[in-house]
Design a protein around this motif. Structure first.
Motif, PDB file in Angstrom:
ATOM      1  N   LEU A 193       0.813  -1.210   0.000  1.00 33.21           N
ATOM      2  CA  LEU A 193       0.000   0.000   0.000  1.00 33.21           C
ATOM      3  C   LEU A 193       0.850   1.265   0.000  1.00 33.21           C
ATOM      4  N   TYR A 194       1.858   1.322   0.875  1.00 32.22           N
ATOM      5  CA  TYR A 194       2.715   2.512   0.925  1.00 32.22           C
ATOM      6  C   TYR A 194       3.423   2.760  -0.404  1.00 32.22           C
ATOM      7  N   PRO A 195       4.094   1.759  -1.013  1.00 34.31           N
ATOM      8  CA  PRO A 195       4.725   2.009  -2.321  1.00 34.31           C
ATOM      9  C   PRO A 195       3.722   2.479  -3.380  1.00 34.31           C
ATOM     10  N   PHE A 196       2.522   1.893  -3.365  1.00 31.10           N
ATOM     11  CA  PHE A 196       1.517   2.304  -4.348  1.00 31.10           C
ATOM     12  C   PHE A 196       1.107   3.764  -4.129  1.00 31.10           C
ATOM     13  N   LEU A 197       0.872   4.136  -2.849  1.00 31.90           N
ATOM     14  CA  LEU A 197       0.464   5.513  -2.572  1.00 31.90           C
ATOM     15  C   LEU A 197       1.584   6.507  -2.892  1.00 31.90           C
ATOM     16  N   LEU A 198       2.838   6.148  -2.543  1.00 32.18           N
ATOM     17  CA  LEU A 198       3.960   7.034  -2.849  1.00 32.18           C
ATOM     18  C   LEU A 198       4.143   7.192  -4.362  1.00 32.18           C
ATOM     19  N   SER A 199       4.010   6.061  -5.060  1.00 31.46           N
ATOM     20  CA  SER A 199       4.137   6.139  -6.528  1.00 31.46           C
ATOM     21  C   SER A 199       3.016   6.974  -7.130  1.00 31.46           C
ATOM     22  N   THR A 200       1.818   6.802  -6.593  1.00 37.02           N
ATOM     23  CA  THR A 200       0.691   7.615  -7.071  1.00 37.02           C
ATOM     24  C   THR A 200       0.937   9.094  -6.805  1.00 37.02           C
ATOM     25  N   GLY A 201       1.517   9.401  -5.635  1.00 35.38           N
ATOM     26  CA  GLY A 201       1.832  10.797  -5.322  1.00 35.38           C
ATOM     27  C   GLY A 201       2.876  11.377  -6.244  1.00 35.38           C
ATOM     28  N   ILE A 202       3.890  10.570  -6.572  1.00 33.56           N
ATOM     29  CA  ILE A 202       4.934  11.039  -7.482  1.00 33.56           C
ATOM     30  C   ILE A 202       4.358  11.304  -8.875  1.00 33.56           C
ATOM     31  N   PHE A 203       3.510  10.389  -9.346  1.00 34.50           N
ATOM     32  CA  PHE A 203       2.965  10.521 -10.704  1.00 34.50           C
ATOM     33  C   PHE A 203       1.860  11.575 -10.786  1.00 34.50           C
ATOM     34  N   SER A 204       1.441  12.094  -9.659  1.00 37.76           N
ATOM     35  CA  SER A 204       0.468  13.192  -9.691  1.00 37.76           C
ATOM     36  C   SER A 204       1.141  14.559  -9.795  1.00 37.76           C
ATOM     37  N   MET A 205       2.508  14.584  -9.760  1.00 36.87           N
ATOM     38  CA  MET A 205       3.244  15.842  -9.884  1.00 36.87           C
ATOM     39  C   MET A 205       3.276  16.310 -11.347  1.00 36.87           C
ATOM     40  N   GLN A 206       3.796  17.504 -11.515  1.00 35.40           N
ATOM     41  CA  GLN A 206       3.950  18.050 -12.861  1.00 35.40           C
ATOM     42  C   GLN A 206       4.992  17.241 -13.640  1.00 35.40           C
ATOM     43  N   HIS A 207       4.795  17.154 -14.936  1.00 34.10           N
ATOM     44  CA  HIS A 207       5.682  16.350 -15.774  1.00 34.10           C
ATOM     45  C   HIS A 207       7.104  16.866 -15.752  1.00 34.10           C
ATOM     46  N   ASN A 208       7.301  18.200 -15.682  1.00 35.33           N
ATOM     47  CA  ASN A 208       8.665  18.745 -15.718  1.00 35.33           C
ATOM     48  C   ASN A 208       9.400  18.526 -14.394  1.00 35.33           C
ATOM     49  N   VAL A 209       8.717  18.127 -13.326  1.00 33.71           N
ATOM     50  CA  VAL A 209       9.361  17.871 -12.034  1.00 33.71           C
ATOM     51  C   VAL A 209       9.883  16.440 -11.958  1.00 33.71           C
ATOM     52  N   VAL A 210       9.222  15.515 -12.614  1.00 34.61           N
ATOM     53  CA  VAL A 210       9.585  14.090 -12.550  1.00 34.61           C
ATOM     54  C   VAL A 210      10.636  13.804 -13.608  1.00 34.61           C
ATOM     55  N   PRO A 211      11.775  13.176 -13.214  1.00 37.14           N
ATOM     56  CA  PRO A 211      12.865  12.955 -14.182  1.00 37.14           C
ATOM     57  C   PRO A 211      12.667  11.740 -15.081  1.00 37.14           C
ATOM     58  N   PHE A 212      11.444  11.274 -15.255  1.00 31.30           N
ATOM     59  CA  PHE A 212      11.194  10.139 -16.158  1.00 31.30           C
ATOM     60  C   PHE A 212       9.773  10.286 -16.702  1.00 31.30           C
ATOM     61  N   ASP A 213       9.504   9.464 -17.696  1.00 29.58           N
ATOM     62  CA  ASP A 213       8.189   9.534 -18.335  1.00 29.58           C
ATOM     63  C   ASP A 213       7.098   9.008 -17.397  1.00 29.58           C
ATOM     64  N   LEU A 214       5.964   9.649 -17.432  1.00 34.49           N
ATOM     65  CA  LEU A 214       4.833   9.242 -16.588  1.00 34.49           C
ATOM     66  C   LEU A 214       4.014   8.175 -17.306  1.00 34.49           C
TER      67      LEU A 214
END
Length: 235
Positions: free
Chosen positions: A167-188
């Motif tokens: 659950l924690y990894p899923f929620l953290l990953s969901t939080g990361i992928f909810s950020m702006q595209h230019n903030v995340v250093p990989f493709d969403l």
């Protein structure tokens, strides 16, 4: 007459205790079954039966103490050094002897008292048997409560592990992928979502492993610092 009434009351009391034990201690309903039941209600029922059985055992111990005291007093009375010797001349003649024509003679009363205390001895044995049965039921209830407790711990451990590792990894990953595209250093993309979850899982595993092993590592480190290979030590 009083001794007979005394024995009758004890027999009725023992019978009521036996009936009460059969009515309230039914361990079969606590055994595992295929029918789903409320876990909390099941544990509450077992706790209530456990407390009731323990109370009945305390009551039986008190009753046995009282009854055993009366029987011991009688045994002391009929012992060779007891007071029965004062009535030894009553047995010189048969019961139907013309010397004692009345049925209310002390010899008849003494025989009746002997029979009464034999019956009281039987009631004492019934109480002892009931006490053993309740003791066995109490141990069974303890075991069932222990098993229920272990099952609760296992369920809690499963939920805890599921929350930490999934659950924690899923929620953290969901939080990361909810950020702006230019903030995340990989493709969403879904592929990177799975990779992110795996990375978080591995990170949690490493932290968990280090925390779990830290105590043994600290002890080994202290031993090496205090006792080097040459055996001289720091002191």
């Amino acid at each position: 007459m009083q001794t007979r009434e005394f024995c009758r009351e004890w027999a009725e009391l023992v019978h009521r205790l036996e009936v009460d034990s059969e009515e309230h201690i039914q361990l079969g309903r606590f055994m595992p079954s295929e029918t789903p039941r409320n876990h909390k209600g099941r544990v509450e029922e077992m706790n209530a039966s456990f407390n009731r059985t323990r109370q009945r055992m305390d009551l039986l111990a008190k009753l046995l103490y009282v009854l055993s005291g009366s029987i011991c007093e009688w045994d002391t009375f009929i012992s060779p050094d007891g007071g029965l010797g004062y009535f030894s001349d009553l047995n010189r003649f048969p019961i139907n002897s013309l010397e004692f024509p009345h049925p209310d003679h002390p010899s008849h009363s003494l025989r009746s008292i002997k029979q009464t205390f034999r019956k009281l001895g039987n009631e004492s044995q019934r109480l002892i048997a009931l006490e053993k049965k309740l003791s066995s039921d109490l141990m069974t209830l303890k075991l069932l409560l222990s098993l229920e407790g272990n099952a609760s711990v296992e369920n809690s451990a499963f939920l805890s592990n599921f929350t930490i590792w999934v659950l924690y990894p899923f929620l953290l990953s969901t939080g990361i992928f909810s950020m702006q595209h230019n903030v995340v250093p990989f493709d969403l993309t879904f592929r990177w979502f799975i990779i992110t979850m795996l990375i978080i899982m591995c990170t949690i595993f490493i932290i968990h492993f280090m925390v779990k092993r830290w105590s043994s590592w600290r002890i080994r480190l202290e031993q090496r610092l205090l006792w080097p290979k040459d055996g001289s030590g720091l002191w």
